[in-house]
Design an enzyme around this catalytic site. Structure first.
Site, mmCIF file in Angstrom:
data_model
loop_
_atom_site.group_PDB
_atom_site.id
_atom_site.type_symbol
_atom_site.label_atom_id
_atom_site.label_comp_id
_atom_site.label_asym_id
_atom_site.label_seq_id
_atom_site.Cartn_x
_atom_site.Cartn_y
_atom_site.Cartn_z
ATOM 1 C CE LYS A 124 47.623 73.495 3.934
ATOM 2 N NZ LYS A 124 47.573 72.065 4.287
ATOM 3 C CG ASP A 158 43.960 72.173 4.084
ATOM 4 O OD1 ASP A 158 44.719 71.408 4.689
ATOM 5 O OD2 ASP A 158 43.238 72.997 4.684
HETATM 6 P P1 NDP Z 1 37.171 69.276 4.157
HETATM 7 O O1 NDP Z 1 36.844 70.597 3.581
HETATM 8 O O2 NDP Z 1 36.993 68.062 3.331
HETATM 9 O O3 NDP Z 1 36.342 69.062 5.506
HETATM 10 C C1 NDP Z 1 36.410 69.942 6.576
HETATM 11 C C2 NDP Z 1 35.387 69.491 7.597
HETATM 12 O O4 NDP Z 1 35.567 70.179 8.817
HETATM 13 C C3 NDP Z 1 33.966 69.770 7.151
HETATM 14 O O5 NDP Z 1 33.111 68.759 7.627
HETATM 15 C C4 NDP Z 1 33.677 71.097 7.841
HETATM 16 O O6 NDP Z 1 32.304 71.380 8.064
HETATM 17 C C5 NDP Z 1 34.345 70.845 9.157
HETATM 18 N N1 NDP Z 1 34.603 72.074 9.867
HETATM 19 C C6 NDP Z 1 35.244 73.163 9.413
HETATM 20 N N2 NDP Z 1 35.259 74.095 10.378
HETATM 21 C C7 NDP Z 1 34.602 73.545 11.448
HETATM 22 C C8 NDP Z 1 34.307 73.981 12.754
HETATM 23 N N3 NDP Z 1 34.658 75.216 13.152
HETATM 24 N N4 NDP Z 1 33.633 73.146 13.596
HETATM 25 C C9 NDP Z 1 33.269 71.905 13.184
HETATM 26 N N5 NDP Z 1 33.523 71.450 11.954
HETATM 27 C C10 NDP Z 1 34.178 72.260 11.112
HETATM 28 O O7 NDP Z 1 38.683 69.386 4.680
HETATM 29 P P2 NDP Z 1 39.696 68.224 5.027
HETATM 30 O O8 NDP Z 1 38.967 67.065 5.584
HETATM 31 O O9 NDP Z 1 40.582 68.033 3.861
HETATM 32 O O10 NDP Z 1 40.584 68.905 6.154
HETATM 33 C C11 NDP Z 1 40.254 68.816 7.542
HETATM 34 C C12 NDP Z 1 41.488 69.131 8.372
HETATM 35 O O11 NDP Z 1 42.531 68.188 8.070
HETATM 36 C C13 NDP Z 1 42.119 70.502 8.155
HETATM 37 O O12 NDP Z 1 42.672 70.942 9.370
HETATM 38 C C14 NDP Z 1 43.247 70.222 7.182
HETATM 39 O O13 NDP Z 1 44.259 71.204 7.240
HETATM 40 C C15 NDP Z 1 43.725 68.877 7.706
HETATM 41 N N6 NDP Z 1 44.489 68.064 6.777
HETATM 42 C C16 NDP Z 1 43.977 67.707 5.565
HETATM 43 C C17 NDP Z 1 44.700 66.910 4.717
HETATM 44 C C18 NDP Z 1 44.143 66.401 3.435
HETATM 45 O O14 NDP Z 1 44.793 65.543 2.812
HETATM 46 N N7 NDP Z 1 42.970 66.820 3.003
HETATM 47 C C19 NDP Z 1 46.084 66.489 5.039
HETATM 48 C C20 NDP Z 1 46.495 66.829 6.383
HETATM 49 C C21 NDP Z 1 45.725 67.612 7.185
HETATM 50 P P3 NDP Z 1 31.530 72.469 7.145
HETATM 51 O O15 NDP Z 1 31.252 71.756 5.877
HETATM 52 O O16 NDP Z 1 30.337 72.817 7.942
HETATM 53 O O17 NDP Z 1 32.467 73.644 6.971
#
Ligand code: NDP
Length: 447
Positions: free
Chosen positions: A129, A169
């Site tokens: 990572k 991510d």
């Molecule tokens: P993105 O950046 O696309 O989206 C992240 C989302 O989470 C945004 O809406 C963000 O809001 C929100 N967020 C972040 N911090 C907080 C918080 N403290 N409270 C509420 N909302 C929050 O990331 P991903 O969707 O790619 O990733 C999301 C999760 O999934 C992570 O844990 C990642 O490690 C995991 N993951 C992702 C994969 C992938 O293929 N992308 C694969 C496997 C796991 P804001 O815009 O306000 O920050």
């Protein structure tokens, strides 16, 4: 936290000593070790070869300076990371996170989780990572491009299709992967598609990769429901986050007849009893890169600022935002609201206390290692297509993803049964993932 088996407690103490202050990493290690008691009892060979101790120590940790120039001409300095955690099963594989909270402890926890998740997929990929404390929010496309180019100017020497294959991510989507791949290609003068995944469709990407993590999580829950002769039809679902994982989890739930009544970002959550409007959400988040409050304004929907989305009653909860976003109190609220299934789309979104509250109340809990493995599994499918210079149809790729998720689901249950914890997906995922990696490590000798 629960007390560990004696040998495992020594391993954990060593992890604490070696990695001071890295609380998320400690949490993820403890969570795995907590499941391994029956394994070390049955398999002394793992202890004899110090497999668990070796697993807890990354093979390589790279930290570097990332200097770049913003739109005002000011020099900015960020810190870049890549933790190459374990390559017993294949090249290191795992995403890059760009978020101001990123530090070594976050990258290590994510890399550690990734080892077991990748093993569970059954694909030949190791765990790694990376990321940076760079915050893409509010930055222009030009600034994001210059940052990505500066980041890759160091990273390129550590990665490669047979060595280490990063992906996206939090904060790293198609735009960032494009800039990173462009810089890699420029520096190396090689069109090495297999060096990154999550690429655009015109330049080596795979259909379904964008959807894969969210869809995969929902496939996993579909399987849980099927085992209980139930389905998504008419279920109230709450999904936290509104990024890549959340968006496509929402899409798939809606396709299966569920109603997603709330989603969130770090500013708050939006509730719509008739269901979130996905087209508007995609327009707000993917095209305008705007805040969720602006989606709420456009829909004249209620936006609840600064509160926890888990106060919204639901049948199924899918935390898809970030680590430790759902605590014991939130879990109690979910239980009180009638929730029966929680599946982690994000990595480690539930605190240990939350998991305890949920499982004590009989809520089915699917850990991220298993439930969100669809993203990395489809990345591995993207690598296969790159290696054979082929591109597969949406239907074929989605079928592959579906069967991988069903396979993970069944492996978790079978392993949990075998080790005396029937129905426990946490134990099943941790042990099944561990044994696959541990056996490979034994075979490869002390390296
Ligand atoms: P993105 O950046 O696309 O989206 C992240 C989302 O989470 C945004 O809406 C963000 O809001 C929100 N967020 C972040 N911090 C907080 C918080 N403290 N409270 C509420 N909302 C929050 O990331 P991903 O969707 O790619 O990733 C999301 C999760 O999934 C992570 O844990 C990642 O490690 C995991 N993951 C992702 C994969 C992938 O293929 N992308 C694969 C496997 C796991 P804001 O815009 O306000 O920050």
């Amino acid at each position: 936290m629960p007390v560990l088996d004696e040998k495992l407690a020594d391993t954990y103490a060593e992890v604490l000593r070696r990695n001071p202050g890295e609380t998320e990493f400690h949490q993820s290690v403890h969570e795995v070790l907590d499941s391994l008691g029956p394994v070390v009892a049955k398999h002394p060979e793992y202890t004899d070869a110090a497999v668990i101790n070796r697993l807890c120590e990354p093979e390589r940790q790279i930290i570097f300076r990332v200097p770049w120039v913003d739109d005002r001409g000011t020099v900015q300095i960020n810190r870049g990371f890549r933790v190459e955690f374990n390559s017993a099963l294949g090249p290191y594989k795992g995403g890059l996170r760009f978020h101001p909270t990123v530090y070594l402890g976050i990258v290590k926890f994510l890399g550690f989780e990734q080892i077991f998740k990748n093993a569970l997929t059954g694909m030949p990929i190791g765990g790694g990572k990376g990321g940076s404390d760079f915050d893409p929010k509010g930055r222009s496309d030009g600034e994001v491009m210059r940052f990505c180019q500066a980041y890759m100017t160091e990273l390129y020497r550590h990665i490669g299709e047979y060595t280490d294959v990063p992906a996206g991510d939090i904060g790293v989507g198609g735009r960032e992967i494009g800039y990173l791949f462009g810089q890699y290609k420029r520096i190396t003068n090689r069109y090495e598609s297999g060096v990154l995944t999550g690429k655009g469709l015109a330049w080596g990407g795979s259909l379904v990769r964008k959807e894969a993590t969210g869809y995969g999580t929902v496939f996993f829950v579909e399987e849980i429901l099927r085992h209980r002769q139930d389905s998504f039809e008419g279920k109230r679902v709450v999904v936290s986050g509104s990024g890549n994982v959340a968006m496509y989890a929402i899409e798939r739930v809606q396709q299966l007849g569920g109603i997603v009544v709330a989603c969130s970002d770090s500013g708050g959550y939006v509730v719509e009893e008739k269901g979130i409007d996905l087209d508007e959400l995609k327009h707000t988040k993917e095209i305008r890169r705007a805040r969720l409050s602006e989606y709420a304004d456009a829909r004249s929907a209620a936006f609840v600022e600064g509160r926890s989305i888990w106060e919204v009653p639901c049948d199924i909860a899918l935390p898809c935002a970030t680590q430790n976003e759902l605590n014991g109190h939130d879990a109690a609220q979910l239980v009180a609201g009638g929730c029966t299934i929680v599946a982690e789309g994000a990595n480690m979104p539930c605190t240990p206390e939350a998991v305890r509250v949920l499982t004590d109340a009989g809520v089915v809990f699917a850990p991220g290692k298993a439930a969100n493995a669809g993203g990395v599994a489809t990345s591995a499918l993207e690598m296969q297509q790159n290696a054979s210079r082929d591109s597969w149809s949406f239907e074929y790729t989605q079928d592959r993803l579906g069967s991988i998720m069903r396979g993970i689901h069944d492996r978790c249950l079978e392993t949990a049964d075998e080790y005396g914890a029937p129905g426990n997906y946490v134990v099943g995922a941790n042990i099944a993932g561990f044994i696959k990696v541990a056996d490979a490590m034994l075979a490869l000798g002390v390296i």
